[in-house]
Design a protein around this motif. Structure first.
Motif, short mmCIF file in Angstrom:
data_model
loop_
_atom_site.label_atom_id
_atom_site.label_comp_id
_atom_site.label_asym_id
_atom_site.label_seq_id
_atom_site.Cartn_x
_atom_site.Cartn_y
_atom_site.Cartn_z
N LEU A 2 13.86 20.24 37.66
CA LEU A 2 12.80 19.69 38.56
C LEU A 2 12.28 18.45 37.46
O LEU A 2 11.82 17.28 38.20
N VAL A 3 12.24 18.60 36.45
CA VAL A 3 11.52 17.40 35.33
C VAL A 3 12.77 16.41 35.72
O VAL A 3 12.33 15.26 35.73
N GLY A 4 14.01 16.57 35.56
CA GLY A 4 15.04 15.39 35.76
C GLY A 4 14.82 14.87 37.18
O GLY A 4 14.71 13.41 37.34
N ILE A 5 14.68 15.39 38.22
CA ILE A 5 14.36 14.99 39.69
C ILE A 5 13.01 14.07 39.47
O ILE A 5 12.91 13.13 40.08
N VAL A 6 12.02 14.62 39.17
CA VAL A 6 10.74 14.08 39.24
C VAL A 6 10.56 13.05 38.39
O VAL A 6 10.00 11.91 38.65
N ALA A 7 11.21 12.90 37.10
CA ALA A 7 11.29 11.65 36.24
C ALA A 7 11.96 10.61 36.85
O ALA A 7 11.37 9.41 36.84
N LEU A 8 13.08 10.88 37.65
CA LEU A 8 13.64 9.82 38.29
C LEU A 8 13.09 9.17 39.40
O LEU A 8 12.73 7.93 39.65
N LEU A 9 12.23 10.10 40.21
CA LEU A 9 11.24 9.74 41.46
C LEU A 9 10.28 8.91 40.83
O LEU A 9 9.72 8.02 41.29
N PHE A 10 9.59 9.36 39.78
CA PHE A 10 8.55 8.58 38.99
C PHE A 10 8.79 7.19 38.63
O PHE A 10 8.24 6.21 38.76
N ALA A 11 10.02 7.07 37.84
CA ALA A 11 10.69 5.90 37.63
C ALA A 11 11.00 5.00 38.70
O ALA A 11 10.44 3.77 38.75
N ASP A 12 11.46 5.33 39.78
CA ASP A 12 11.77 4.60 41.10
C ASP A 12 10.20 3.93 41.75
O ASP A 12 10.06 2.95 42.05
N VAL A 13 9.24 5.02 41.86
CA VAL A 13 8.07 4.72 42.35
C VAL A 13 7.14 3.64 41.43
O VAL A 13 6.65 2.63 41.77
N ALA A 14 7.41 3.72 40.21
CA ALA A 14 6.74 3.01 39.06
C ALA A 14 7.36 1.51 39.02
O ALA A 14 6.78 0.33 39.22
#
Length: 435
Positions: free
Chosen positions: A37-49
């Protein structure tokens, strides 16, 4: 009669200790699931940012004057939302995780609560949407620690400080695609005393989160490959100069940021008593500098990347980015300082290129980056590994380490207290368990 009752007593005991419902298996599932989940959320966060940052730059390109109004109002609005709904989401997120390790069980409902992590995600993106000089790496650490803690709670596993340390380390690894930096960060920053039993948990979380990041985003280098190196004589000359310049600047940033929360000067007392007005004033500083320079908005990633690859920036870039990052950081907006610090360090490295015109330009820039970053976060090993992994500059490891160590020494001359440690003490005072 249940099936378990029909089994011999020794078998029932063995199942409790080693079966699918045993604590050891539940802990492994929590680590695996949390790291994924950390890996997925980190990538999602990077994309949103990145999207939020891109939208602001498009907005600025069309109406260059609009941020003079939108940025201060945005700062005030985000500060109000943060103070009203998620006061523990302020700032970087790393100090909160450090404070959470002091009382792991209670922290899951305060410093690394799900509500706090969600607010951190949204409000950090909101800060980038209005031009704030913030990064997503520190917030990723807090969000990742919250995910790892929640997974352990769902599976009824006692929560230790190592759970948050592993989550935070996995967050760094996924945010930068730098697994070694994640481990170093866990040792240097998040864990005051690194225990042997944490090793497996940290390594597993970092490895899994890194694999998820690589699997989805591909094997990328954050700043792109930089293959330049320095000769021995060049390194002996340039590393100390970069270390002193970057370390002093980083120490100054830390001292000013810590002083903003403790200074007894009357104007600062009034501003701290009126956080929304304070945030709006900080937004005015960011807006004026951003409109005047067009280079200081957002994370600063593009500018730093351009400097590394040979582009030049005006002499005032580093001081201007320093001021916008400081104004954003003290305003109370959720957001990290990792990426902006690397951008400031690149600006310092660009200044150093004028002192060493015959040296490999990219290598000199990296010395400035590692020295300033170390001066701010006071974690030389983490700084060296982050710069090395984000630029694939393994041939510069020794000069980078020398600049980082000298930078840490220089920073201590300006600011004795480590930035994240000082900020974490404030969050401990804000939580009920600190009483």
């Amino acid at each position: 009669m249940s099936l378990k009752r029909l089994l011999p007593r020794r078998v029932r005991i063995a199942l409790r200790r080693h079966g699918p419902e045993a604590l050891v298996w539940r802990r492994r599932v929590a680590i695996l699931g949390g790291a994924v989940l950390v890996g997925i959320v980190a990538l999602l966060f990077a994309d949103v940012a990145d999207r939020a940052n891109g939208l602001f730059h498009a907005f600025f390109a069309r109406w260059w004057w609009a941020p003079l109004f939108a940025t201060p109002l945005g700062f005030a609005g985000i500060a109000w939302l943060t103070n009203r709904y998620a006061p523990l989401a302020k700032g970087s997120g790393i100090p909160q995780v450090m404070a959470a390790t002091k009382n792991p069980e209670d922290a899951l409902s305060t410093l690394v609560a799900g509500r706090t992590a969600i607010a951190k995600f949204i409000l950090t993106a909101g800060g980038l949407l209005v031009g704030a000089s913030v990064g997503r790496e520190g917030p990723t650490v807090q969000i990742a620690a919250a995910i790892m803690g929640r997974m352990h709670r769902l599976l009824r596993i006692p929560i230790r400080s190592s759970v948050y340390i592993a989550g935070g380390a996995a967050g760094v690894a996924a945010a930068f695609n730098t697994p070694l930096a994640g481990v170093a960060f866990a040792i240097e920053e998040l864990a005051a005393a690194y225990e042997q039993r944490m090793t497996l948990l940290v390594m597993a979380a970092v490895l899994i989160a890194g694999m998820i990041s690589l699997g989805i985003a591909g094997d990328y280098i954050y700043f792109g490959a930089m293959r330049q190196t320095l000769g021995v004589t060049q390194a002996i000359v340039a590393a100390p100069v970069a270390g002193i310049a970057g370390g002093l600047a980083g120490g100054l940033f830390s001292r000013l940021m810590l002083a903003a929360g403790t200074s007894p000067i009357r104007p600062m007392l009034w501003l701290r008593a009126h956080p929304i007005a304070f945030a709006a004033a900080c937004g005015c500083v960011v807006a004026i500098l951003g409109v005047s320079t067009a280079l200081t908005w957002g994370t600063g990633y593009e500018t730093a990347n351009g400097i590394i690859t040979g582009n030049r920036v005006p002499l005032w870039f580093a001081p201007a980015k320093f001021a916008t990052t400081l104004a954003t950081a003290v305003s109370g907006l959720p957001g990290g300082i990792f990426a902006p610090s690397l951008s400031i360090g690149a600006g310092i490295g660009d200044l150093l290129r004028g002192i060493f015109p015959d040296y490999p330009a990219g290598a000199v820039v990296l010395l400035g980056m590692v020295a300033y970053f170390t001066g701010v976060v006071r974690a030389p090993l983490t700084a060296v590994i982050i710069i090395s992994e984000t630029t694939a500059s393994r041939g510069l490891m020794m000069p980078l380490l020398a600049a980082a160590l000298i930078g840490e020494f220089a920073a201590q001359l300006i600011c004795k207290e480590k930035l994240y440690h000082g900020l974490s003490q404030r969050f401990l005072k804000l939580t009920p368990s600190a009483a």
